[in-house]
Write an enzyme that holds these catalytic residues in place. Structure first.
Site, mmCIF file in Angstrom:
data_model
loop_
_atom_site.group_PDB
_atom_site.id
_atom_site.type_symbol
_atom_site.label_atom_id
_atom_site.label_comp_id
_atom_site.label_asym_id
_atom_site.label_seq_id
_atom_site.Cartn_x
_atom_site.Cartn_y
_atom_site.Cartn_z
ATOM 1 N N CYS A 1 -17.443 1.282 -7.189
ATOM 2 C CA CYS A 1 -17.171 0.163 -6.286
ATOM 3 C C CYS A 1 -18.452 -0.302 -5.592
ATOM 4 O O CYS A 1 -19.278 0.502 -5.157
ATOM 5 C CB CYS A 1 -16.134 0.573 -5.253
ATOM 6 S SG CYS A 1 -15.658 -0.789 -4.171
ATOM 7 N N CYS B 1 -18.086 1.889 1.845
ATOM 8 C CA CYS B 1 -17.225 2.585 2.815
ATOM 9 C C CYS B 1 -17.643 4.062 2.868
ATOM 10 O O CYS B 1 -17.581 4.769 1.850
ATOM 11 C CB CYS B 1 -15.767 2.453 2.404
ATOM 12 S SG CYS B 1 -15.283 0.743 2.051
ATOM 13 N N CYS C 1 -15.632 6.983 1.287
ATOM 14 C CA CYS C 1 -15.003 6.803 -0.029
ATOM 15 C C CYS C 1 -15.814 7.371 -1.192
ATOM 16 O O CYS C 1 -16.946 6.947 -1.434
ATOM 17 C CB CYS C 1 -14.747 5.320 -0.276
ATOM 18 S SG CYS C 1 -13.895 5.060 -1.847
ATOM 19 N N CYS D 1 2.343 2.124 -6.018
ATOM 20 C CA CYS D 1 1.150 1.433 -5.530
ATOM 21 C C CYS D 1 0.012 1.594 -6.537
ATOM 22 O O CYS D 1 -0.225 2.699 -7.037
ATOM 23 C CB CYS D 1 0.697 2.024 -4.206
ATOM 24 S SG CYS D 1 2.022 2.134 -2.998
ATOM 25 N N CYS E 1 3.216 -2.388 -5.145
ATOM 26 C CA CYS E 1 2.181 -2.535 -4.111
ATOM 27 C C CYS E 1 0.836 -2.493 -4.827
ATOM 28 O O CYS E 1 0.702 -1.813 -5.846
ATOM 29 C CB CYS E 1 2.292 -1.384 -3.114
ATOM 30 S SG CYS E 1 0.982 -1.378 -1.876
ATOM 31 N N CYS F 1 0.625 -3.983 4.080
ATOM 32 C CA CYS F 1 0.434 -2.556 4.328
ATOM 33 C C CYS F 1 -0.975 -2.431 4.902
ATOM 34 O O CYS F 1 -1.947 -2.741 4.212
ATOM 35 C CB CYS F 1 0.573 -1.788 3.012
ATOM 36 S SG CYS F 1 0.120 -0.053 3.140
ATOM 37 N N ARG G 1 3.139 5.459 7.809
ATOM 38 C CA ARG G 1 2.934 6.393 6.694
ATOM 39 C C ARG G 1 1.938 7.480 7.037
ATOM 40 O O ARG G 1 0.805 7.218 7.429
ATOM 41 C CB ARG G 1 2.469 5.662 5.431
ATOM 42 C CG ARG G 1 2.296 6.634 4.261
ATOM 43 C CD ARG G 1 2.028 5.934 2.949
ATOM 44 N NE ARG G 1 3.056 4.965 2.687
ATOM 45 C CZ ARG G 1 2.809 3.703 2.346
ATOM 46 N NH1 ARG G 1 1.579 3.276 2.215
ATOM 47 N NH2 ARG G 1 3.798 2.871 2.125
#
Ligand code: SF4
Length: 328
Positions: free
Chosen positions: A67, A71, A74, A111, A142, A202, A274
């Site tokens: 990616c 972040c 991550c 998801c 999702c 979400c 969640r």
């Protein structure tokens, strides 16, 4: 109005929703004595939900690693050497096979996560076909694919997407210390596009990244002050992954995590809160406290994108011990 929409706007039970939570009010909730906070959270939970029912989602990484974002938590960011390698987008058949297995294991929502800054047009075609396939299996769908334009959100809606996940991650003040490649404002804009397309939102965040309580206050106050509360609010405990800048972050006190869940429940009474990443390292007693604090949704399955999650058998045993059941 779909069930999803009615959850967050017009439930016949409970007090009217508030979207004007101030930081002082949210801070005061965090500061309550723990028994008082839990009592208030439980009252709100019981007014709006069956406290013994848990919504179960399964999350599959349909495109792993490589990616372009940075972040700090991550393992899929290309900026960090974590042993996660960039893979291609999974095939439609392979995704649907996993969706069928998730349905057999009791999941009601499937998801799909892709490690993209934002989807390219041809990738979106492929994901739309996956959404259609998941819906045809009778599951809620999702996706989490990074930033979306208004037109992309509309295309996903037309394919039948029920939910889109896009987290705010933390407070506006702390955000810039964990992500530099896109702004808080970018995130809010994607949320607006999702909402405008009629897709349920979400959106939550991560705690245990070295933020202060005031940052947790800021995160919940921002979420609870959105024009509509997210239908799902994932609260994640940081999973510290070797190779990421947060690999050595100081663990957060589990009681503070439970407080965060309770304040989310009180301020966003009709949202599904969640208990998300981080359960693998959490005691079953802490998870039980989270359910008492108003968490009513979990991710199910041995992996959450690239990080470990409890096995389905362990989760089933825990829910059984607690006398809790899967929400239909
Ligand atoms: S959290 Fe998402 S956007 Fe950020 S680096 Fe990981 S995959 Fe990319």
């Amino acid at each position: 109005m779909s069930t999803v929409e009615s959850l967050a706007t017009e439930s016949p039970r409970g007090a009217p929703l508030r979207h004007d939570w101030t930081r002082a009010e949210v801070r005061a909730l965090f500061d309550l004595p723990f028994p008082e906070l839990m009592s208030r959270a439980q009252s709100v939970h019981r007014e709006n939900f069956d406290p013994a029912a848990v919504q179960i989602s399964t999350l599959l990484s349909i495109k792993t690693g490589g990616c372009a974002e940075d972040c700090a938590y991550c393992p899929q960011s290309a900026s960090y050497d974590t042993g996660v390698h960039a893979e291609k987008l999974m095939s439609l058949d392979a995704v649907l096979e996993q969706a069928r297995a998730a349905r057999e294991a009791g999941a009601s929502r499937f998801c799909m996560g892709a490690a993209w800054r934002s989807p390219k047009e041809r990738d979106l075609d492929a994901v739309c076909a996956m959404v259609e396939g998941v819906k045809a299996l009778g599951l809620e769908s999702c996706a989490t694919l990074g930033m979306l334009t208004a037109a992309q959100a509309q295309r996903l809606k037309e394919a039948g997407l029920d939910y889109y996940n896009h987290n705010l991650d933390s407070s506006p003040e702390f955000y810039g210390t964990i992500i530099t490649t896109r702004s808080y404002e970018d995130r809010l804009q994607t949320l607006e596009h999702i909402r405008a397309a009629g897709i349920a939102v979400c959106c939550g965040g991560i705690v245990g990244m070295g933020e202060t309580r005031e940052d947790r206050v800021g995160m919940i106050a921002t979420l609870a002050s959105l024009p509509a509360h997210p239908e799902s609010v994932p609260i994640n405990m940081l999973v510290r992954v070797a190779g990421t800048p947060l690999a050595d972050a100081r663990p957060l006190d589990p009681i503070e995590f439970v407080r965060t869940i309770a304040v989310a429940r009180i301020t966003m009474p009709r949202s599904m809160v969640r208990l998300s990443a981080g359960r693998e390292d959490m005691s079953e007693e802490t998870q039980a406290l989270c359910f008492l604090a108003g968490a009513n949704s979990i991710f199910y399955g041995p992996k959450l994108l690239t990080t470990p999650n409890p096995d389905c058998d362990r989760d089933q045993a825990l829910l059984h011990r607690l006398g809790m059941v899967a929400m239909s």
